[in-house]
Motif scaffolding. Structure first.
Motif, PDB file in Angstrom:
ATOM      1  N   ASP A 200      -7.095   3.194   2.599  1.00  0.00           N
ATOM      2  CA  ASP A 200      -7.265   4.645   2.457  1.00  0.00           C
ATOM      3  C   ASP A 200      -8.026   5.206   3.660  1.00  0.00           C
ATOM      4  N   THR A 201      -9.106   4.548   4.011  1.00  0.00           N
ATOM      5  CA  THR A 201      -9.927   4.995   5.137  1.00  0.00           C
ATOM      6  C   THR A 201      -9.161   4.890   6.447  1.00  0.00           C
TER       7      THR A 201
ATOM      8  N   GLN B 293      -9.612  -3.975  -4.589  1.00  0.00           N
ATOM      9  CA  GLN B 293     -10.334  -2.717  -4.469  1.00  0.00           C
ATOM     10  C   GLN B 293     -10.782  -2.487  -3.029  1.00  0.00           C
ATOM     11  N   GLU B 294     -11.297  -3.539  -2.393  1.00  0.00           N
ATOM     12  CA  GLU B 294     -11.709  -3.438  -1.001  1.00  0.00           C
ATOM     13  C   GLU B 294     -10.515  -3.149  -0.095  1.00  0.00           C
TER      14      GLU B 294
ATOM     15  N   LEU C 260      -8.636  11.622   1.007  1.00  0.00           N
ATOM     16  CA  LEU C 260      -8.129  10.303   0.636  1.00  0.00           C
ATOM     17  C   LEU C 260      -7.219  10.417  -0.583  1.00  0.00           C
TER      18      LEU C 260
ATOM     19  N   TYR D 143       0.833  -1.210   0.000  1.00  0.00           N
ATOM     20  CA  TYR D 143       0.000   0.000   0.000  1.00  0.00           C
ATOM     21  C   TYR D 143       0.867   1.259   0.000  1.00  0.00           C
TER      22      TYR D 143
ATOM     23  N   LYS E 170      -7.679  -1.624  -0.959  1.00  0.00           N
ATOM     24  CA  LYS E 170      -7.217  -0.256  -1.198  1.00  0.00           C
ATOM     25  C   LYS E 170      -8.136   0.754  -0.513  1.00  0.00           C
ATOM     26  N   GLU E 171      -9.433   0.581  -0.651  1.00  0.00           N
ATOM     27  CA  GLU E 171     -10.376   1.509  -0.026  1.00  0.00           C
ATOM     28  C   GLU E 171     -10.288   1.434   1.498  1.00  0.00           C
TER      29      GLU E 171
END
Length: 206
Positions: free
Chosen positions: A188-189, A181-182, A205, A146, A184-185
């Protein structure tokens, strides 16, 4: 890809090792771990070259002082207790992890990065296991993945491939780990919340 799949070394070097050393110019590897990886010729040459360039430090127990060696032997016994490594026999099982962590403890280093869950639990459950590693900070492989994407030191496409290789290679992993995708999101959060908490300011973000 099945759990026994391997990556071509040139591909692995290009998408992972090169960005890793470019991002972190001062990495270290313990002698015991070095001895485990040099059995692969391509990787051995790459690591030896990084050591010669002083981009990778080779940590050796023999370079410790008498006092440091005494402490290392003492803490090694405690770290080894919940593992398959037996210092008296000097067997191969968990040897690299135990010796790396004992050295880190003696030198009061801060970070330990591994993708081995057994090695990480020695740090993250230090109180329960009584390994004396309470002050050490662990870094997991997915955090580095990440980080490289966030800093744009590696492309999201190649890091996605690496993430899938390590965390989504089997049916069980696909059912327990988030997809790219999950992941990465979620990261980010998580990091946006951590930054906001430390600064008191909302952070956009990435």
């Amino acid at each position: 890809m099945g759990p026994q799949a391997v990556l071509d070394f040139d591909f692995y070097r290009r998408i992972w090792l090169d960005p890793l050393f470019k991002t972190f110019p001062y990495l270290a590897i313990h002698q015991a771990v070095y001895e485990e990886v040099i059995v692969k010729p391509n990787l051995s040459r790459y690591i030896d070259n990084k050591i010669q360039q002083q981009a990778l430090l080779l940590l050796k127990d023999e370079e410790l002082t008498e006092e440091e060696e005494f402490i290392r032997r003492s803490v090694e016994q405690k770290i080894a207790a919940p593992t398959n490594y037996e210092p008296e026999l000097d067997n191969k099982d968990d040897r690299g992890e135990v010796k790396s962590l004992a050295y880190i403890h003696v030198k009061e280093l801060i970070y330990f990065c591994s993708n081995d869950s057994n090695a990480l639990r020695l740090v993250e459950h230090a109180d329960k296991l009584e390994t004396n590693l309470d002050s050490l900070i662990t870094l997991r492989l997915y955090e580095i993945i990440y980080y490289l994407v966030t800093l744009r030191m590696a492309s999201p496409k190649t890091m996605r491939s690496l993430y899938k290789f390590h965390y989504l290679a089997t049916r069980h992993e696909k059912s327990t780990n988030p997809n790219w995708q999950e992941f990465k999101e979620g990261m980010d959060t998580l990091y946006a919340h951590a930054i906001q908490k430390s600064t008191g300011k909302p952070t956009p973000l990435l």
